[in-house]
Design a protein around this motif. Structure first.
Motif, PDB file in Angstrom:
ATOM      1  N   UNK A 237      -1.303  20.581  58.915  1.00 35.61           N
ATOM      2  CA  UNK A 237      -0.086  20.925  59.661  1.00 35.61           C
ATOM      3  C   UNK A 237       1.123  20.207  59.078  1.00 35.61           C
ATOM      4  N   UNK A 238       0.917  18.969  58.664  1.00 38.70           N
ATOM      5  CA  UNK A 238       2.008  18.182  58.078  1.00 38.70           C
ATOM      6  C   UNK A 238       2.515  18.813  56.789  1.00 38.70           C
ATOM      7  N   UNK A 239       1.590  19.279  55.949  1.00 41.14           N
ATOM      8  CA  UNK A 239       1.979  19.934  54.696  1.00 41.14           C
ATOM      9  C   UNK A 239       2.812  21.175  54.991  1.00 41.14           C
ATOM     10  N   UNK A 240       2.387  21.971  55.965  1.00 44.98           N
ATOM     11  CA  UNK A 240       3.147  23.171  56.319  1.00 44.98           C
ATOM     12  C   UNK A 240       4.501  22.818  56.915  1.00 44.98           C
ATOM     13  N   UNK A 241       4.521  21.777  57.739  1.00 44.07           N
ATOM     14  CA  UNK A 241       5.750  21.378  58.418  1.00 44.07           C
ATOM     15  C   UNK A 241       6.823  20.928  57.425  1.00 44.07           C
ATOM     16  N   UNK A 242       6.403  20.200  56.399  1.00 42.00           N
ATOM     17  CA  UNK A 242       7.352  19.675  55.410  1.00 42.00           C
ATOM     18  C   UNK A 242       7.453  20.565  54.168  1.00 42.00           C
TER      19      UNK A 242
ATOM     20  N   UNK B  96      15.303  21.406  62.904  1.00 43.34           N
ATOM     21  CA  UNK B  96      15.167  22.758  62.361  1.00 43.34           C
ATOM     22  C   UNK B  96      13.703  23.186  62.331  1.00 43.34           C
ATOM     23  N   UNK B  97      12.832  22.294  61.900  1.00 41.07           N
ATOM     24  CA  UNK B  97      11.406  22.634  61.811  1.00 41.07           C
ATOM     25  C   UNK B  97      10.791  22.816  63.197  1.00 41.07           C
ATOM     26  N   UNK B  98      11.189  22.003  64.145  1.00 44.97           N
ATOM     27  CA  UNK B  98      10.656  22.153  65.500  1.00 44.97           C
ATOM     28  C   UNK B  98      11.095  23.474  66.120  1.00 44.97           C
ATOM     29  N   UNK B  99      12.335  23.875  65.877  1.00 42.58           N
ATOM     30  CA  UNK B  99      12.795  25.171  66.372  1.00 42.58           C
ATOM     31  C   UNK B  99      11.988  26.310  65.754  1.00 42.58           C
ATOM     32  N   UNK B 100      11.638  26.155  64.481  1.00 44.40           N
ATOM     33  CA  UNK B 100      10.816  27.166  63.817  1.00 44.40           C
ATOM     34  C   UNK B 100       9.425  27.251  64.419  1.00 44.40           C
ATOM     35  N   UNK B 101       8.824  26.108  64.738  1.00 43.77           N
ATOM     36  CA  UNK B 101       7.504  26.098  65.367  1.00 43.77           C
ATOM     37  C   UNK B 101       7.557  26.740  66.753  1.00 43.77           C
TER      38      UNK B 101
ATOM     39  N   UNK C 271       0.235  23.147  66.547  1.00 44.42           N
ATOM     40  CA  UNK C 271       1.179  22.789  65.489  1.00 44.42           C
ATOM     41  C   UNK C 271       2.485  22.262  66.074  1.00 44.42           C
ATOM     42  N   UNK C 272       2.896  22.819  67.204  1.00 45.04           N
ATOM     43  CA  UNK C 272       4.094  22.334  67.893  1.00 45.04           C
ATOM     44  C   UNK C 272       3.864  20.910  68.405  1.00 45.04           C
ATOM     45  N   UNK C 273       2.680  20.666  68.921  1.00 41.94           N
ATOM     46  CA  UNK C 273       2.342  19.314  69.392  1.00 41.94           C
ATOM     47  C   UNK C 273       2.317  18.326  68.231  1.00 41.94           C
ATOM     48  N   UNK C 274       1.656  18.697  67.130  1.00 39.47           N
ATOM     49  CA  UNK C 274       1.602  17.796  65.981  1.00 39.47           C
ATOM     50  C   UNK C 274       3.006  17.500  65.455  1.00 39.47           C
ATOM     51  N   UNK C 275       3.843  18.552  65.389  1.00 40.02           N
ATOM     52  CA  UNK C 275       5.209  18.335  64.946  1.00 40.02           C
ATOM     53  C   UNK C 275       5.940  17.350  65.849  1.00 40.02           C
ATOM     54  N   UNK C 276       5.725  17.474  67.156  1.00 41.25           N
ATOM     55  CA  UNK C 276       6.346  16.558  68.108  1.00 41.25           C
ATOM     56  C   UNK C 276       5.881  15.132  67.877  1.00 41.25           C
ATOM     57  N   UNK C 277       4.599  14.967  67.615  1.00 44.73           N
ATOM     58  CA  UNK C 277       4.059  13.624  67.384  1.00 44.73           C
ATOM     59  C   UNK C 277       4.586  13.039  66.075  1.00 44.73           C
ATOM     60  N   UNK C 278       4.647  13.846  65.031  1.00 49.03           N
ATOM     61  CA  UNK C 278       5.140  13.355  63.739  1.00 49.03           C
ATOM     62  C   UNK C 278       6.604  12.923  63.830  1.00 49.03           C
ATOM     63  N   UNK C 279       7.416  13.727  64.506  1.00 47.12           N
ATOM     64  CA  UNK C 279       8.862  13.486  64.543  1.00 47.12           C
ATOM     65  C   UNK C 279       9.308  12.653  65.743  1.00 47.12           C
ATOM     66  N   UNK C 280       8.400  12.220  66.572  1.00 45.39           N
ATOM     67  CA  UNK C 280       8.743  11.564  67.834  1.00 45.39           C
ATOM     68  C   UNK C 280       9.736  10.411  67.687  1.00 45.39           C
ATOM     69  N   UNK C 281       9.621   9.533  66.666  1.00 41.84           N
ATOM     70  CA  UNK C 281      10.582   8.422  66.569  1.00 41.84           C
ATOM     71  C   UNK C 281      12.023   8.871  66.346  1.00 41.84           C
ATOM     72  N   UNK C 282      12.227  10.137  65.980  1.00 43.01           N
ATOM     73  CA  UNK C 282      13.581  10.633  65.705  1.00 43.01           C
ATOM     74  C   UNK C 282      14.255  11.198  66.948  1.00 43.01           C
TER      75      UNK C 282
END
Length: 510
Positions: free
Chosen positions: A262-267, A376-381, A409-420
């Motif tokens: 998921x990280x590879x796809x997200x970035x 931008x990536x979270x909006x896409x998810x 994938x939306x959850x993983x994105x949230x966890x990856x980007x959470x500090x932002x």
């Protein structure tokens, strides 16, 4: 002070002979005979040095004694780099050569309180390899034990130490060895293993670490940090799953692989196209290889165990079905273990670590605002999840599965980007996502089990009564959960996004 750059690799004892006969070692210079190294690690009774990530040991090698101080290593994919101070040991500790001020002050402070904590005792064979012009690597094979408080654990590992060349040269050499030998990168040092043994801390599955990215990082730097954590989770659980029967190791290994994919796809917009294409496929295939082992664990625990035929039907109704599931689980576990002990597993980890290490930022990446990228990536998810939600209104269970994947994938994105993001705004969203995943996961587990049971009936018609009873037992709950989850997900997907910049983080000026 020296800067130690090394790569640590675990291997089964059964592979030692094959390693020594490997063409690279056969053509290498063997540095003397095997030696026995007896190391004693010291600390205070309250383990002050361990808490400050400092290791102090004495080593007996033949008639010679050495004192070594090491600081915390930065490790990824088994590759580590750390400062080290080594000198002759004459019967009393001497820290005058330790050039790092805080480390020297700490050692002087605790010098009178140091006591032996644990020992490592192993045989070491050392080879000098020159795989390329200007490259020199010491390869050490260690075979022995770590001992603490009358408890022991085996040591069987390879250390590649860089004498001259680049860190990538270590990874390249490891990849060549791992093509033929079941080597697996290992981030845990002998000292870490000794402390765990001293404290009698049992092994346990490694779960995903919290994201520690920062707004000032570039997208590629953030990706590398997150990917390194996922890789560490993959490595640790795969290594333990070889010898441990606890099914959670395989589960957490697959979680790491799914998160990494998921990280590879997200970035992907920030990464090289070749990297994305190669690793999206390889990570998918690696996770799929362990799928059966996990599916049958879930089949037994989540689908079959809750079913109770009595008192209306005989308690033995599901016995034959249970025997079939247990047999299939044993087969799947054996296949999973074979996969884990094959050289492909460690080779993929090493290749990924090498590709990650080689990835460089560029001017465009360095100038990018990571938080803007994340938004931008979270909006896409979210848009993708909306499309899957629309399809999930129909009767096809595959569409519910696709919605589950999109939400994951939306959850993983949230966890990856959470500090932002604004933490207060994200808390209820994250809690909802966890609940939704549990409910959708149950629906997926039942659907997979249903497909397997129906697939067995042609060859084993005697399983039909039990299979249809189990399916019927779960059907009302599945229907109820499906209706409720769709009602709950809709406002979350069409409502105001939870992810936004925290108040103290303003948008960059044009």
């Amino acid at each position: 002070m020296s800067k130690e750059i090394e790569l640590k690799l675990a291997l089964p004892k059964a592979a030692l002979t094959a390693l020594r006969r490997h063409r690279l070692l056969q053509s290498a210079e063997k540095l003397g005979n095997a030696v026995t190294l007896i190391n004693t690690y010291y600390d205070t009774a309250s383990l002050t040095l361990r808490d400050r990530k400092v290791a102090l040991r004495t080593r007996k090698q033949g008639r010679k004694w050495l004192q070594t101080v090491k600081c915390a290593a930065v490790s990824s994919g088994g590759l580590s780099s750390r400062p080290e101070w080594e000198k002759d040991f004459l019967g009393a500790f001497d820290f005058t050569d330790v050039t790092d001020g805080p480390t020297a002050a700490l050692l002087d402070e605790v010098a009178d309180s140091l006591v032996p904590i644990f020992t490592t005792n192993f045989r070491r064979d050392t080879y000098r390899l020159n795989p390329d012009s200007g490259v020199e690597v010491l390869l050490m094979i260690d075979n022995g034990k770590v001992e603490a408080n009358e408890r022991t654990a085996d040591i069987c590992e390879v250390e590649l130490e860089l004498v001259s060349g680049k860190p990538d040269d270590l990874l390249a050499l490891a990849c060549e060895l791992a093509t033929d030998i079941p080597l697996m990168p290992a981030d845990r040092s002998k000292a870490e293993r000794g402390y765990r043994l001293f404290n009698d801390v049992p092994e346990s599955p490694v779960r995903a670490a919290k994201s520690a990215i920062r707004p000032d990082q570039s997208p590629i730097d953030a990706f590398k940090a997150l990917a390194s954590e996922c890789l560490s989770q993959w490595q640790a659980n795969a290594l333990a799953a070889v010898s441990e029967d606890e099914p959670e190791y395989v589960h957490q290994m697959r979680v790491a692989l799914r998160r990494l994919r998921s990280l590879v796809k997200l970035f992907a917009p920030a990464l090289p196209d070749e990297f994305v294409q190669t690793w999206a496929a390889l990570l998918r295939d690696t996770a799929s290889e362990m799928g059966d082992a996990r599916d049958f664990d879930v089949f037994l625990e989540e689908v079959l165990d809750p079913v109770t035929p009595a008192p209306m039907l005989s308690e033995t109704l599901t016995n034959g079905l249970r025997e079939r599931v247990l047999a299939e689980r044993a087969r799947a576990r054996a296949e999973a273990r074979d996969r884990l002990t094959h050289s492909d597993q460690g080779l993929r980890m090493l290749r990924f670590a090498r590709a990650l290490h080689a990835m460089q930022s560029n001017a465009l990446d360095a100038s990018a605002d990571l938080t803007a990228f994340a938004l931008l990536q979270m909006d896409g998810l979210k848009k993708r999840a909306r499309k899957r939600f629309a399809l999930a209104q129909g009767p096809d269970p595959d569409h519910i599965h696709e919605l589950r994947v999109a939400l994951k994938q939306l959850r993983y994105g949230s966890e990856f980007f959470l500090p932002l993001f604004d933490a207060d705004a994200m808390k209820p969203f994250m809690a909802f996502m966890r609940r939704a995943q549990e409910q959708l996961g149950y629906l997926n587990d039942v659907e997979i089990a249903r497909g397997r049971m129906l697939g067995w009936l042609e060859a084993s018609p005697e399983l039909s009564p039990a299979a249809h009873f189990v399916i019927g037992w779960h059907a009302p709950r599945c229907l109820k959960i499906r209706r409720r989850i769709l009602l709950e997900v809709e406002p979350m997907l069409w409502g105001k996004a939870a992810w936004k910049r925290p108040r103290k983080q303003s948008k960059p000026k044009d």
